[in-house]
Structure formats: C-alpha cells, structure tokens
Design an enzyme around this catalytic site. Structure first.
Site, mmCIF file in Angstrom:
data_model
loop_
_atom_site.group_PDB
_atom_site.id
_atom_site.type_symbol
_atom_site.label_atom_id
_atom_site.label_comp_id
_atom_site.label_asym_id
_atom_site.label_seq_id
_atom_site.Cartn_x
_atom_site.Cartn_y
_atom_site.Cartn_z
ATOM 1 C CG HIS A 207 -20.135 -23.462 -50.337
ATOM 2 N ND1 HIS A 207 -21.139 -22.507 -49.629
ATOM 3 C CD2 HIS A 207 -18.933 -23.153 -49.825
ATOM 4 C CE1 HIS A 207 -20.679 -21.726 -48.573
ATOM 5 N NE2 HIS A 207 -19.520 -21.923 -48.786
HETATM 6 C C1 UD1 Z 1 -13.356 -22.173 -49.962
HETATM 7 C C2 UD1 Z 1 -13.956 -21.640 -49.005
HETATM 8 C C3 UD1 Z 1 -14.751 -22.142 -47.799
HETATM 9 C C4 UD1 Z 1 -16.186 -20.538 -48.553
HETATM 10 C C5 UD1 Z 1 -16.280 -20.950 -50.112
HETATM 11 C C6 UD1 Z 1 -17.200 -20.004 -50.853
HETATM 12 C C7 UD1 Z 1 -12.359 -23.487 -47.595
HETATM 13 C C8 UD1 Z 1 -11.799 -24.405 -46.978
HETATM 14 N N1 UD1 Z 1 -13.026 -23.213 -48.358
HETATM 15 O O1 UD1 Z 1 -14.858 -23.653 -50.823
HETATM 16 O O2 UD1 Z 1 -14.563 -21.647 -46.508
HETATM 17 O O3 UD1 Z 1 -17.274 -20.485 -48.119
HETATM 18 O O4 UD1 Z 1 -14.472 -21.041 -50.629
HETATM 19 O O5 UD1 Z 1 -17.068 -19.702 -51.651
HETATM 20 O O6 UD1 Z 1 -11.023 -22.639 -48.304
HETATM 21 N N2 UD1 Z 1 -14.315 -23.712 -58.011
HETATM 22 C C9 UD1 Z 1 -14.393 -23.299 -59.485
HETATM 23 N N3 UD1 Z 1 -14.341 -22.284 -60.420
HETATM 24 C C10 UD1 Z 1 -13.623 -20.841 -58.239
HETATM 25 C C11 UD1 Z 1 -13.200 -21.714 -57.812
HETATM 26 C C12 UD1 Z 1 -13.865 -23.037 -57.073
HETATM 27 O O7 UD1 Z 1 -14.824 -23.763 -60.633
HETATM 28 O O8 UD1 Z 1 -13.522 -20.215 -59.011
HETATM 29 C C13 UD1 Z 1 -14.099 -24.917 -58.230
HETATM 30 C C14 UD1 Z 1 -13.227 -25.715 -58.152
HETATM 31 O O9 UD1 Z 1 -13.692 -26.902 -59.127
HETATM 32 C C15 UD1 Z 1 -13.064 -26.303 -56.724
HETATM 33 C C16 UD1 Z 1 -13.983 -26.440 -55.528
HETATM 34 O O10 UD1 Z 1 -15.003 -25.105 -56.931
HETATM 35 O O11 UD1 Z 1 -12.126 -27.707 -57.110
HETATM 36 C C17 UD1 Z 1 -14.365 -25.565 -54.547
HETATM 37 O O12 UD1 Z 1 -13.095 -24.906 -54.456
HETATM 38 P P1 UD1 Z 1 -12.331 -24.912 -53.144
HETATM 39 O O13 UD1 Z 1 -11.484 -23.300 -53.390
HETATM 40 O O14 UD1 Z 1 -11.266 -26.103 -52.748
HETATM 41 O O15 UD1 Z 1 -13.347 -24.726 -52.033
HETATM 42 P P2 UD1 Z 1 -14.926 -23.857 -51.796
HETATM 43 O O16 UD1 Z 1 -15.617 -24.524 -52.221
HETATM 44 O O17 UD1 Z 1 -15.360 -23.119 -52.726
#
Ligand code: UD1
Length: 368
Positions: A207
């Site tokens: 991820h």
């Molecule tokens: C975040 C953390 C990362 C951690 C990871 C675990 C930061 C910078 N990154 O990354 O350190 O390893 O979480 O998962 O804080 N999304 C959904 N549903 C959700 C959450 C996210 O669909 O419940 C999608 C959205 O499209 C979002 C993307 O995932 O834009 C990324 O989510 P985000 O929280 O920005 O970062 P992660 O890649 O999850």
C-alpha cells in the site's frame, strides 16, 4: 489528582497500538481518566470498525470525521477539529502512536496548547524523507515530552537528534502486546477455509505510495508476484489505495485471471494474524507486519529499499528486497527451498509494553 489522558487514533495501524493501553489505564482509576479520540483518517468498516470490535477497543469518546485528502488537507482537518475538542475539554496529556498523519497533527495541536505529548513508537527512522511517515516521525518526536521506544536503535536515533535522555523510555512494543493477547483467538480463525487454502501459501500486502502510485514500480512488483504465485498460492488483501491504482493503471482485470492469487478486500486483525502465523512467507511493504512476522517466526520479504525497523532484520525474520523483480523472486525461492530466516524476538517485545508505559507515567507524572 487524576490525569485526563487523551489518546488519539486515526488509521488502521494505530488501533492495535492503543488497544493494550486502555485496560492498563483502567487498572489505576484514581490516577487516569482515559479519553479515546478517533480522527476518522480511516473510515471504511474494514479499515476501522472491525478493528475496534476485534481488539475490544471502547467506542471513541469523540469522532472527528476528517476522512481522506491530500497530506495537508488531512493534517489540517485533524488539527482544526482536535483543537476545538481540546479547547472545550482540556487534557493533561495527549498520547499519539505510530507515524500516520493523525499522529503528527495531534502532536502539533497538543504542543501548541501546551499540553504534554507522549509518542509511542518514537525514534524509528528510515532516513528517507520522501516517505511521508518519516516526516511525521521527525515532527512528532521533536515535540514529544515522552518518547516511548520499541528498540535500542530508536533510542540512539533520538539521542543523535538531541533529545535529552530524560525524555527517552525504552518500554518495548505495544503492538506485540496486542499480538500476544490475541494470538490464540487469531489461530482459531477459519480464514484459510474461507479462502480455499488447504496447503502452503504466501501472504501479500502492498500500500505504500512509493510502490503503488508509480505504474512502473507496481508493474515490476506484480511481475515478481506472478512468478511466485505460480509456485505458491498467494493471498493478497488489497488496501483501498492499491485497488484504486490497480484499476487506474489497468492491472485489475489481469490479476483476476491469475490462477493462484486470492485478491480480496482488506481483512480484519484476527484473520491477518492467522495468515501471518501460517504463511510460508510474507511479502509486504507494511511497517507493522515486519515486526509481527518477526515475533511469529515467519520469513518476511519487505518490498522497500529501507526500513525504519532495522531490528527486524538484525534479530528477526525480515529481509529487505527492494522492488526489483529479480531480487524478490530470488529471495522468495530461497524461502521456498527451506532456507528462510529464523531469528529471535527482540527485548521487551514480551506483552508488557503498555504496563511499562503506564508505570512510567505514574513515576514521571506530567505536571498539571
Ligand atoms: C495511511 C498512513 C500509512 C499507513 C496506512 C495503513 C499516512 C501518511 N499514511 O496510509 O502510514 O501505513 O495508512 O493503511 O498517514 N481510503 C479508503 N477508505 C479508508 C481509508 C482510505 O477508501 O477507510 C482510501 C482513500 O482513497 C484514500 C486512500 O485510501 O485517499 C489513502 O488513505 P490515507 O489515509 O490517505 O493513506 P493510506 O495510504 O491509508
């Protein structure tokens, strides 16, 4: 006097780190009034709610509902909402865990309100500032009054950055407290039956933006996974970010046709524990899984060029393989031939880290 301790969680890897602390505070009702804040950085049921249930976390006292966004948007939303909450209901200590955007945002808000900050899992460094988590780690530790560390290398990193010894407490790994508490329940999961795995298998997660947001890098990793899955069935619970990218880059349909790949939705904590414990090998870019596989004795190939958790390499079962096809395939073959790393469990990864943290807070109480 009772300390009002505000514990902040936001994203999936935070939940298993806060879970063991909540019951530990409750053992000292005259000393602590714990409060749980969920920023809402992760919001899907399978990224958040199911972890609350499986980890026996109490319902959050407040949900800030920040959701997704760019780094600045997400960080700013946590800051605005948490500042409102802490202004209305003042805290004596704010506890943050790990290295996600919610961690850093909460530390900044608390520090500006002159509330002491405790950072759990302090001092880890990948020395790679292109990694968003590295920025979060640096900022959070610079502001923390209590740096609770998981390994001696973290203590050393903090001392090099000028953090005074009095702020550094080597307490062990709270995430491993959770693993040891729930291992038995995890091993009872019927996830292998549900995924039709009746023999050996590998467990894959991916991820990191550096791996999945670049079409070329993702293609290289997938080409290696294709070779591996022809020898060993692979289970791949895909993170929402990864699903989005696989679809955007046009790889999604092809993966559905791979015979030995089980591409599934994100799974819960107990299923994940069961798969990690029973897998022949784990291929991942997660931070936490490098540590969990070390404790479970499962060989782990980390698809990154660096790690902020070097003890999993020097003492544990972890090997860095980068993102090159050749290296991933060669190291996977090594493990399939029975030559995977064994290793030992690092000091204080013993199920008692939360107890040490609470003891430390009792001995070094934040000033009211
Ligand atoms: C975040 C953390 C990362 C951690 C990871 C675990 C930061 C910078 N990154 O990354 O350190 O390893 O979480 O998962 O804080 N999304 C959904 N549903 C959700 C959450 C996210 O669909 O419940 C999608 C959205 O499209 C979002 C993307 O995932 O834009 C990324 O989510 P985000 O929280 O920005 O970062 P992660 O890649 O999850």
């Amino acid at each position: 006097m009772k300390l009002r301790v505000v514990n902040v969680v936001g994203a999936r890897p935070n939940f298993m780190k806060i879970a063991p602390l909540m019951p530990e505070y409750r053992k000292h009702p005259a000393d602590f009034e714990p409060v749980l804040v969920h920023t809402g950085q992760h919001y899907d049921d399978n990224m958040s709610q199911q972890f609350f249930e499986q980890l026996h976390l109490p319902e959050p006292d407040v949900y800030l509902g920040v959701g997704s966004g760019t780094h600045s948007e997400q960080t700013a939303k946590v800051m605005v909402e948490l500042e409102k909450f802490l202004t209305k209901t003042p805290a004596d200590l704010v506890v943050v865990v790990g290295d996600v955007n919610s961690t850093m945002a909460a530390a900044i808000v608390a520090a500006k309100l002159c509330v002491p900050v405790a950072h759990i899992e302090a001092g880890l460094r990948s020395f790679d500032r292109t990694m968003p988590e590295e920025i979060n780690r640096l900022v959070t530790d610079a502001l923390a009054d209590y740096c609770f560390t998981t390994s001696p290398d973290a203590d050393e990193n903090l001392r090099h950055e000028g953090v005074s010894r009095g702020k550094i407490f080597f307490v062990g790994n709270v995430m491993i407290d959770t693993l040891l508490q729930l291992k038995e329940a995890g091993l009872k999961s019927d996830v292998r039956r549900r995924l039709r795995l009746d023999g050996e298998f590998g467990f894959v997660t991916l991820h990191r933006p550096s791996n999945v947001d670049s079409k070329e890098t993702l293609a290289e990793i997938l080409s290696a996974l294709d070779v591996v899955q022809k020898k060993l069935p692979l289970v791949f619970p895909a993170h929402p970010r990864t699903v989005n990218r696989l679809k955007q880059f046009g790889y999604w349909d092809e993966l559905q046709r791979w015979e030995n790949l089980r591409l599934v939705e994100p799974i819960g904590y107990l299923d994940s524990l069961c798969l990690m414990a029973n897998a022949k090998l784990v291929l991942t870019d997660s931070g936490g899984m490098q540590e969990e596989t070390t404790v479970l004795g499962t060989p782990c190939l980390t698809i990154r060029e660096n790690t902020e958790r070097p003890i999993t390499i020097t003492e544990g079962t972890n090997t860095l393989v980068g993102t090159s096809h050749a290296k991933i395939v060669a190291e996977a073959r090594h493990i399939l031939e029975g030559r995977g790393k064994t290793g030992r469990v690092p000091k204080f990864w013993d199920g008692r880290a939360a107890e040490r943290i609470v003891q430390c807070l009792l001995e070094h109480r934040p000033k009211k």
